[in-house]
Design an enzyme around this catalytic site. Structure first.
Site, PDB file in Angstrom:
ATOM      1  N   VAL A 186       0.842  -1.201   0.000  1.00  0.00           N
ATOM      2  CA  VAL A 186       0.000   0.000   0.000  1.00  0.00           C
ATOM      3  C   VAL A 186       0.878   1.252   0.000  1.00  0.00           C
ATOM      4  CG1 VAL A 186      -1.755   1.313   1.278  1.00  0.00           C
ATOM      5  CG2 VAL A 186      -1.886  -1.197   1.189  1.00  0.00           C
ATOM      6  N   CYS A 187       1.996   1.186   0.709  1.00  0.00           N
ATOM      7  CA  CYS A 187       2.859   2.364   0.895  1.00  0.00           C
ATOM      8  C   CYS A 187       3.250   3.067  -0.409  1.00  0.00           C
ATOM      9  CB  CYS A 187       4.101   1.996   1.693  1.00  0.00           C
ATOM     10  SG  CYS A 187       3.726   1.433   3.368  1.00  0.00           S
ATOM     11  N   PRO A 188       3.710   2.327  -1.435  1.00  0.00           N
ATOM     12  CA  PRO A 188       4.112   3.067  -2.639  1.00  0.00           C
ATOM     13  C   PRO A 188       2.951   3.791  -3.305  1.00  0.00           C
ATOM     14  CG  PRO A 188       4.195   0.697  -3.045  1.00  0.00           C
ATOM     15  CD  PRO A 188       3.987   0.894  -1.566  1.00  0.00           C
TER      16      PRO A 188
END
Length: 199
Positions: free
Chosen positions: A51-53
């Protein structure tokens, strides 16, 4: 989640840390470097995750919109600045970030995450905390998501615009307010002007 020192209406906890800058260089930065600007300071759990990118790239891609509002976006995680740089240098199609338009702060000792109350102590990573800090260094907004769900750049942009509007005009912004929408005068009599237009 740690309790932290970040409190709405109070000065945001200052920090000094190494960041990977948009030019790909390492630089020690402090929150105080951005006094006189709004700051969106967001934490994410780890580099090279899923999810982070999507969040980081979304904020980076719209950094210019925040800049036009005199607002600096800064990301942070517990990874080292070397790990940040490796992720930036990894192509997007391989799960990397590619070139960034925002600094990524390294918090390997977890002190910044602890100060901001977003440390997930049992795993040593940060929850998805997002903090809006005004041009005087005062914390105006906090949101913290559990790990699986990303945040909205549109909503963050709207909140910055709303806080800046209230700072400038002294009126308050109703639910869902966007620039150009009606606001409310914070007065019993004058507020009726807004409410009289509602269906």
């Amino acid at each position: 989640m740690s309790s932290g020192n970040a409190k709405i209406g109070h000065p945001a906890p200052n920090f000094k840390a190494t960041a990977v800058m948009p030019d790909g260089q390492f630089k020690d930065i402090s929150l105080s470097d951005y006094k006189g600007k709004y700051v969106v300071f967001f934490f994410y759990p780890l580099d090279f995750t899923f999810v982070c990118p999507t969040e980081i790239i979304a904020f980076s891609d719209r950094a210019e919109e925040f800049k036009k509002l005199n607002c600096q976006v800064i990301g942070a995680s517990v990874d080292s600045h070397f790990c940040h740089l490796a992720w930036v240098n990894t192509p997007k199609k391989q799960g990397g970030l590619g070139p960034m338009n925002i600094p990524l702060v390294s918090d390997p000792k977890r002190t910044i995450a602890q100060d901001y109350g977003v440390l997930k102590a049992d795993e040593g990573i940060s929850f998805r905390g997002l903090f809006i800090i005004d041009d005087k260094g005062i914390l105006r907004q906090i949101t913290v998501n559990d790990l699986p769900v990303g945040r909205s750049v549109d909503e963050t942009l709207r909140l910055v615009q709303a806080f800046q509007f209230t700072d400038k005009h002294g009126e308050v912004c109703p639910a869902g307010w966007k620039p150009g929408s009606d606001t409310i005068k914070p007065d019993v009599q004058k507020s009726k002007e807004y409410f009289s237009k509602q269906k």
